[in-house]
Design a protein around this motif. Sequence first.
Motif, PDB file in Angstrom:
ATOM      1  N   MET A   1      26.658  33.743  39.805  1.00  0.00           N
ATOM      2  CA  MET A   1      25.677  32.807  39.245  1.00  0.00           C
ATOM      3  C   MET A   1      24.937  32.066  40.348  1.00  0.00           C
ATOM      4  O   MET A   1      23.725  31.828  40.260  1.00  0.00           O
ATOM      5  N   THR A   2      25.658  31.703  41.415  1.00  0.00           N
ATOM      6  CA  THR A   2      25.024  31.030  42.547  1.00  0.00           C
ATOM      7  C   THR A   2      23.949  31.909  43.161  1.00  0.00           C
ATOM      8  O   THR A   2      22.823  31.465  43.417  1.00  0.00           O
ATOM      9  N   PHE A   3      24.296  33.169  43.396  1.00  0.00           N
ATOM     10  CA  PHE A   3      23.336  34.083  44.005  1.00  0.00           C
ATOM     11  C   PHE A   3      22.101  34.252  43.124  1.00  0.00           C
ATOM     12  O   PHE A   3      20.959  34.196  43.614  1.00  0.00           O
ATOM     13  N   ILE A   4      22.300  34.443  41.826  1.00  0.00           N
ATOM     14  CA  ILE A   4      21.170  34.672  40.916  1.00  0.00           C
ATOM     15  C   ILE A   4      20.250  33.451  40.867  1.00  0.00           C
ATOM     16  O   ILE A   4      19.024  33.568  40.986  1.00  0.00           O
ATOM     17  N   ILE A   5      20.840  32.275  40.712  1.00  0.00           N
ATOM     18  CA  ILE A   5      20.023  31.064  40.589  1.00  0.00           C
ATOM     19  C   ILE A   5      19.298  30.758  41.894  1.00  0.00           C
ATOM     20  O   ILE A   5      18.100  30.433  41.905  1.00  0.00           O
ATOM     21  N   PHE A   6      19.995  30.876  43.020  1.00  0.00           N
ATOM     22  CA  PHE A   6      19.346  30.617  44.306  1.00  0.00           C
ATOM     23  C   PHE A   6      18.244  31.642  44.575  1.00  0.00           C
ATOM     24  O   PHE A   6      17.179  31.303  45.116  1.00  0.00           O
ATOM     25  N   ALA A   7      18.505  32.913  44.215  1.00  0.00           N
ATOM     26  CA  ALA A   7      17.486  33.944  44.411  1.00  0.00           C
ATOM     27  C   ALA A   7      16.253  33.653  43.560  1.00  0.00           C
ATOM     28  O   ALA A   7      15.121  33.876  44.009  1.00  0.00           O
ATOM     29  N   LEU A   8      16.463  33.136  42.362  1.00  0.00           N
ATOM     30  CA  LEU A   8      15.334  32.769  41.504  1.00  0.00           C
ATOM     31  C   LEU A   8      14.545  31.611  42.111  1.00  0.00           C
ATOM     32  O   LEU A   8      13.309  31.613  42.099  1.00  0.00           O
ATOM     33  N   TYR A   9      15.268  30.612  42.635  1.00  0.00           N
ATOM     34  CA  TYR A   9      14.590  29.508  43.325  1.00  0.00           C
ATOM     35  C   TYR A   9      13.710  30.057  44.449  1.00  0.00           C
ATOM     36  O   TYR A   9      12.543  29.681  44.603  1.00  0.00           O
ATOM     37  N   GLY A  10      14.295  30.928  45.259  1.00  0.00           N
ATOM     38  CA  GLY A  10      13.564  31.489  46.386  1.00  0.00           C
ATOM     39  C   GLY A  10      12.384  32.346  45.951  1.00  0.00           C
ATOM     40  O   GLY A  10      11.326  32.323  46.572  1.00  0.00           O
ATOM     41  N   ALA A  11      12.567  33.120  44.857  1.00  0.00           N
ATOM     42  CA  ALA A  11      11.496  33.986  44.366  1.00  0.00           C
ATOM     43  C   ALA A  11      10.313  33.159  43.866  1.00  0.00           C
ATOM     44  O   ALA A  11       9.149  33.488  44.138  1.00  0.00           O
ATOM     45  N   PHE A  12      10.602  32.080  43.147  1.00  0.00           N
ATOM     46  CA  PHE A  12       9.527  31.219  42.664  1.00  0.00           C
ATOM     47  C   PHE A  12       8.801  30.555  43.840  1.00  0.00           C
ATOM     48  O   PHE A  12       7.572  30.391  43.814  1.00  0.00           O
ATOM     49  N   ALA A  13       9.562  30.163  44.862  1.00  0.00           N
ATOM     50  CA  ALA A  13       8.942  29.580  46.050  1.00  0.00           C
ATOM     51  C   ALA A  13       8.045  30.604  46.741  1.00  0.00           C
ATOM     52  O   ALA A  13       6.940  30.282  47.185  1.00  0.00           O
ATOM     53  N   ALA A  14       8.518  31.856  46.810  1.00  0.00           N
ATOM     54  CA  ALA A  14       7.736  32.910  47.460  1.00  0.00           C
ATOM     55  C   ALA A  14       6.431  33.185  46.717  1.00  0.00           C
ATOM     56  O   ALA A  14       5.413  33.520  47.331  1.00  0.00           O
ATOM     57  N   MET A  15       6.466  33.025  45.383  1.00  0.00           N
ATOM     58  CA  MET A  15       5.261  33.258  44.585  1.00  0.00           C
ATOM     59  C   MET A  15       4.153  32.263  44.950  1.00  0.00           C
ATOM     60  O   MET A  15       2.966  32.573  44.842  1.00  0.00           O
ATOM     61  N   ALA A  16       4.563  31.075  45.363  1.00  0.00           N
ATOM     62  CA  ALA A  16       3.578  30.046  45.718  1.00  0.00           C
ATOM     63  C   ALA A  16       3.229  30.071  47.200  1.00  0.00           C
ATOM     64  O   ALA A  16       2.427  29.261  47.664  1.00  0.00           O
ATOM     65  N   ARG A  17       3.801  31.014  47.931  1.00  0.00           N
ATOM     66  CA  ARG A  17       3.682  31.027  49.386  1.00  0.00           C
ATOM     67  C   ARG A  17       2.230  31.120  49.859  1.00  0.00           C
ATOM     68  O   ARG A  17       1.796  30.341  50.716  1.00  0.00           O
ATOM     69  N   ASP A  18       1.478  32.065  49.320  1.00  0.00           N
ATOM     70  CA  ASP A  18       0.102  32.257  49.787  1.00  0.00           C
ATOM     71  C   ASP A  18      -0.753  31.018  49.545  1.00  0.00           C
ATOM     72  O   ASP A  18      -1.553  30.621  50.406  1.00  0.00           O
ATOM     73  N   ARG A  19      -0.584  30.409  48.382  1.00  0.00           N
ATOM     74  CA  ARG A  19      -1.366  29.212  48.080  1.00  0.00           C
ATOM     75  C   ARG A  19      -0.987  28.053  49.003  1.00  0.00           C
ATOM     76  O   ARG A  19      -1.830  27.253  49.400  1.00  0.00           O
TER      77      ARG A  19
END
Length: 203
Positions: free
Chosen positions: A154-172
């Motif tokens: 669960m830790t890995f999944i939730i942290f990976a989701l946090y990171g993925a959402f952050a990456a989506m905003a990276r270019d902006r």
Amino acid sequence: MLLEFTLTSLIVIATPGTGALYTIAMGLAHGRATAIVAAFGCTLGIVPHMAAAMVGLAAILATSDAAFNILKLAGALYLIWMAISVWRDTSLLSPAGQTRRQSAAEIVRHAVLINLLNPKLSIFFLALLPQFVHPDDPGALTAMTGYSLAFMVMTFIIFALYGAFAAMARDRVLSRPRLTVLIRRAFAAGFLLLGIRLALAGR
């Protein structure tokens, strides 16, 4: 018990802490793949605490002021060092090609240390697991292992989701230099505040 454990664990994991903060920072700085590596490292950092709880070492941290304070101080100093590093590293949120790439090993090492040097995590395992395992059950150790592995997944999944959402905003984010400076300083302040909070924390 599984439902209660899952809900309790999700609340604990989803509450942003040092591991989540580091994973989000890596997602913004380097993208989704790096964020997943950071999430994996944070998950690996749980293993020593899980092992400590199973062999009773966490009980020493819970009862020995000296042992708890030594580990707590080490963790606090590491977080403060992270804060200084993030504050000074102007390449952390730079446009592609200007960002200093970190190796997977370096990212995992930082992520593991962030969780490893947090004595509260060992005590959390010591306090949480016994509530869902009957000590007289001959399969208690197996059950504790299963719950711990579920917590890690669960830790890995939730942290990976946090990171993925952050990456989506990276270019902006990277297209606005002033915003990147503010975010980098906010991350540095976050690590500093978490380090101070750990230093002042009681058992």
